[in-house]
Design a protein around this motif. Sequence first.
Motif, PDB file in Angstrom:
ATOM      1  N   ILE A 159     -17.392 -20.530   0.570  1.00 37.26           N
ATOM      2  CA  ILE A 159     -16.644 -19.911  -0.534  1.00 37.26           C
ATOM      3  C   ILE A 159     -16.637 -18.398  -0.407  1.00 37.26           C
ATOM      4  CG2 ILE A 159     -16.546 -19.650  -3.044  1.00 37.26           C
ATOM      5  CD1 ILE A 159     -17.876 -22.487  -3.169  1.00 37.26           C
ATOM      6  N   ALA A 160     -17.736 -17.820   0.119  1.00 39.13           N
ATOM      7  CA  ALA A 160     -17.744 -16.368   0.356  1.00 39.13           C
ATOM      8  C   ALA A 160     -16.679 -15.992   1.384  1.00 39.13           C
ATOM      9  CB  ALA A 160     -19.124 -15.929   0.831  1.00 39.13           C
ATOM     10  N   VAL A 161     -16.539 -16.800   2.440  1.00 36.32           N
ATOM     11  CA  VAL A 161     -15.495 -16.549   3.445  1.00 36.32           C
ATOM     12  C   VAL A 161     -14.115 -16.690   2.824  1.00 36.32           C
ATOM     13  CG1 VAL A 161     -14.488 -17.385   5.598  1.00 36.32           C
ATOM     14  CG2 VAL A 161     -16.977 -17.229   5.371  1.00 36.32           C
ATOM     15  N   VAL A 162     -13.936 -17.704   1.978  1.00 33.72           N
ATOM     16  CA  VAL A 162     -12.656 -17.889   1.282  1.00 33.72           C
ATOM     17  C   VAL A 162     -12.339 -16.664   0.428  1.00 33.72           C
ATOM     18  CG1 VAL A 162     -11.480 -19.227  -0.508  1.00 33.72           C
ATOM     19  CG2 VAL A 162     -12.727 -20.407   1.294  1.00 33.72           C
ATOM     20  N   ARG A 190      -8.976 -11.716  -0.055  1.00 31.67           N
ATOM     21  CA  ARG A 190      -9.014 -10.259  -0.294  1.00 31.67           C
ATOM     22  C   ARG A 190      -9.466  -9.924  -1.714  1.00 31.67           C
ATOM     23  NH1 ARG A 190      -3.514  -8.074   2.776  1.00 31.67           N
ATOM     24  NH2 ARG A 190      -4.036  -8.895   4.848  1.00 31.67           N
ATOM     25  N   LEU A 191     -10.439 -10.674  -2.187  1.00 29.69           N
ATOM     26  CA  LEU A 191     -11.026 -10.339  -3.476  1.00 29.69           C
ATOM     27  C   LEU A 191     -11.851  -9.069  -3.333  1.00 29.69           C
ATOM     28  CD1 LEU A 191     -12.339 -13.756  -4.876  1.00 29.69           C
ATOM     29  CD2 LEU A 191     -10.365 -12.472  -5.653  1.00 29.69           C
ATOM     30  N   PRO A 192     -11.950  -8.264  -4.389  1.00 32.53           N
ATOM     31  CA  PRO A 192     -12.875  -7.124  -4.346  1.00 32.53           C
ATOM     32  C   PRO A 192     -14.289  -7.621  -4.038  1.00 32.53           C
ATOM     33  CG  PRO A 192     -11.438  -7.003  -6.271  1.00 32.53           C
ATOM     34  CD  PRO A 192     -11.193  -8.340  -5.653  1.00 32.53           C
ATOM     35  N   HIS A 193     -15.035  -6.871  -3.273  1.00 35.04           N
ATOM     36  CA  HIS A 193     -16.357  -7.322  -2.831  1.00 35.04           C
ATOM     37  C   HIS A 193     -17.291  -7.708  -3.979  1.00 35.04           C
ATOM     38  CE1 HIS A 193     -15.922  -5.352   1.418  1.00 35.04           C
ATOM     39  NE2 HIS A 193     -15.126  -6.376   1.215  1.00 35.04           N
ATOM     40  N   PRO A 194     -17.301  -7.003  -5.119  1.00 31.13           N
ATOM     41  CA  PRO A 194     -18.181  -7.445  -6.215  1.00 31.13           C
ATOM     42  C   PRO A 194     -17.812  -8.811  -6.778  1.00 31.13           C
ATOM     43  CG  PRO A 194     -17.523  -5.156  -6.525  1.00 31.13           C
ATOM     44  CD  PRO A 194     -16.679  -5.698  -5.416  1.00 31.13           C
ATOM     45  N   GLU A 202      -9.061  -2.226  -8.589  1.00 33.21           N
ATOM     46  CA  GLU A 202      -8.487  -2.746  -7.346  1.00 33.21           C
ATOM     47  C   GLU A 202      -7.418  -3.795  -7.620  1.00 33.21           C
ATOM     48  OE1 GLU A 202     -11.625  -4.062  -4.807  1.00 33.21           O
ATOM     49  OE2 GLU A 202     -12.407  -2.046  -4.470  1.00 33.21           O
ATOM     50  N   PHE A 203      -7.594  -4.564  -8.681  1.00 33.58           N
ATOM     51  CA  PHE A 203      -6.602  -5.582  -9.026  1.00 33.58           C
ATOM     52  C   PHE A 203      -5.295  -4.940  -9.483  1.00 33.58           C
ATOM     53  CE2 PHE A 203      -4.760  -8.517 -12.221  1.00 33.58           C
ATOM     54  CZ  PHE A 203      -4.490  -9.586 -11.370  1.00 33.58           C
ATOM     55  N   ILE A 204      -5.377  -3.923 -10.360  1.00 33.92           N
ATOM     56  CA  ILE A 204      -4.170  -3.314 -10.932  1.00 33.92           C
ATOM     57  C   ILE A 204      -3.464  -2.423  -9.901  1.00 33.92           C
ATOM     58  CG2 ILE A 204      -3.340  -1.729 -12.736  1.00 33.92           C
ATOM     59  CD1 ILE A 204      -5.497  -2.832 -14.547  1.00 33.92           C
ATOM     60  N   ARG A 205      -4.219  -1.870  -8.974  1.00 32.04           N
ATOM     61  CA  ARG A 205      -3.594  -1.043  -7.941  1.00 32.04           C
ATOM     62  C   ARG A 205      -2.556  -1.819  -7.124  1.00 32.04           C
ATOM     63  NH1 ARG A 205      -8.671   2.440  -5.475  1.00 32.04           N
ATOM     64  NH2 ARG A 205      -8.502   4.218  -6.899  1.00 32.04           N
ATOM     65  N   ARG A 206      -2.732  -3.132  -7.046  1.00 30.55           N
ATOM     66  CA  ARG A 206      -1.785  -3.946  -6.288  1.00 30.55           C
ATOM     67  C   ARG A 206      -0.374  -3.865  -6.874  1.00 30.55           C
ATOM     68  NH1 ARG A 206      -5.175  -9.636  -5.699  1.00 30.55           N
ATOM     69  NH2 ARG A 206      -7.094  -8.756  -4.822  1.00 30.55           N
ATOM     70  N   PHE A 207      -0.283  -3.537  -8.153  1.00 32.32           N
ATOM     71  CA  PHE A 207       1.010  -3.485  -8.823  1.00 32.32           C
ATOM     72  C   PHE A 207       1.602  -2.075  -8.817  1.00 32.32           C
ATOM     73  CE2 PHE A 207      -1.435  -6.963 -10.587  1.00 32.32           C
ATOM     74  CZ  PHE A 207      -0.537  -8.020 -10.486  1.00 32.32           C
TER      75      PHE A 207
END
Length: 604
Positions: free
Chosen positions: A308-311, A316-320, A433-438
Amino acid sequence: MSFLLEAAMLLGVAIVAVPLFQWLGLGSILGYLSAGLLLGPSVTGFIAEPESVLHFAEFGVVMLLFIIGLSLEPSRLWTMRKRLFGLGSLQLLASGALLTPIGLMLDLTLEVSILLGLTLALSSTAFALQVLNARQQLTSPHGQTAFSILLFQDLAVIPLLAALPLVAGGTSLSFGESLLLVLRAAATVGAAILFGRLVFPRVLALVARSEVNEIFTAAALFLVLGMALVMEWAGLSMALGAFLGGVLLADTVYRHELEANIEPFKGLLLGLFFIAVGMSVNLALVFENIGWVLAITLLTLIGKLVVIAVVGLIARLPHPEIPRLATVISQGGEFDFVLLTAGVSIGIFEQRIASLCIAAVTLSMALTPFLYRIGEGVGDRLKQTQPYDGNFGNDSPTVLIAGLGRFGQMVARVLKSQNLNFTALDPNITQVEFIRRFGSRIYYADATRLDLLRSAGADQARILVIAVDDEEAATRIARQARDHFPHLQVFARARNRHHAWQLMDLGAKVVVRETFAASMEMSTEVLKGMGYPSSNAMDAVRTFREFDNRLFKDSYKHRDDMSALVDDDKASMAELQALFQKGLSRHSEHHTQGDTSPTDAEPS
């Protein structure tokens, strides 16, 4: 022993054990399993033949899959297809491959070991969603990813159940017999789809017109059991029939009513199923093989944590977010009990192996809340090691937004729609990091820090919007603005009246109580629902809004005197009631005179 006595004991133990385990944060499933263990042959022996209970309780699983099918509208699945089928299939297949050696260690054949590995690869939807919901993290990036993976696992249960009879005895059939079995199964599925799509909705329409609720419930139960029995006759699983029936009715107007009618039966029978599973666990066998139980538990958890960590990295989830995702769905799942029990009933698994695996899955479930706390701690440390942004670019923003949560995002979207320049600061790296995608101009920074506020352009900005959730942080930001940037116009979000008065003390130009506007909008709709004409409902709410805003400002001078505030509130409510009564009297007079003009009907 009489049936009534057994039923009363099952219900009695469940209503004690389940709330207790919920209160301990361990979840209802462990409560049911513990209740079954207590009543079963391994402890008290109150119910000596759990197989009879299990056979009846399997309908709970059937109804659960019908409910899952009802919630899966094809259009919804299509919008989630990449995350659902991509990440979900990757997690299941990789975890299954990594866990297949467990079956080989238990002296199972390769085919059965693969099936056991895929079974242990499933996670507990109930446990994971309970943990995420309790921490309000269902909408977080790791929460959304976990939901997609869990949903795929729920879908994967269907082919796994369908594969059980094939693994059990498919090799003894001739080619002609196998072909006939496949054709019969395909024809049955095709006929079920036609019936569920074309015929049964019309039957439900006729039943609904009778306006007899219990008959509609009977029709819903008939559909679930009928589809299950037809699939069983065709050599497939009952669960597949129930799931297929749910999917076919997912986009009909009867979806929610069917779900409401089936839900009580599903909940009770599913609870009974878990109790029966607990009864079937041989506790003496588990203690004799405690090393195996611990080994299966550790191998399952470690294998799934790695996969699941590899998934999470691939997604491309934020590392935290990655340790949170891995720890929240690393446990075994409730469908493990279903597949293991079904496997025992048709001779794939020995009862000994099923008992060891059930004990391991139960232990992994019990460890979930503690593992997730560790995952949160690791995520927080990963977040803390990242320094705040120091480079905010050369643009001078017109507006600074402190906090880009749900409230701040709405303000930002309005400004963006008007092409107004703004810079947003938020101390949550995951959110940033999530909102930056937009494409939003957002920085990882804490607006309570003077140096970061100055670097973000507070000296040049015209307006500061304080939209943070935390009251203390909002107050500190307002104080920084007053002391160091007196030119800034401060527009602040307030939790309540007292917080709003604190912000006004610190020089906030405009203070908005965060739930006030939404509650006024809801009040308008409620009045309209009560039969008020639209204009009257809006007038009544507008009058209340204006009155409450005036009261809010007038009470500011008594903000530190509770008795004066209480007296003001009582006097104001009496004044408001008199005001509305005057409006009603005027409205009545106009009706008496035959004038029904909406303008004349407005309260003064």
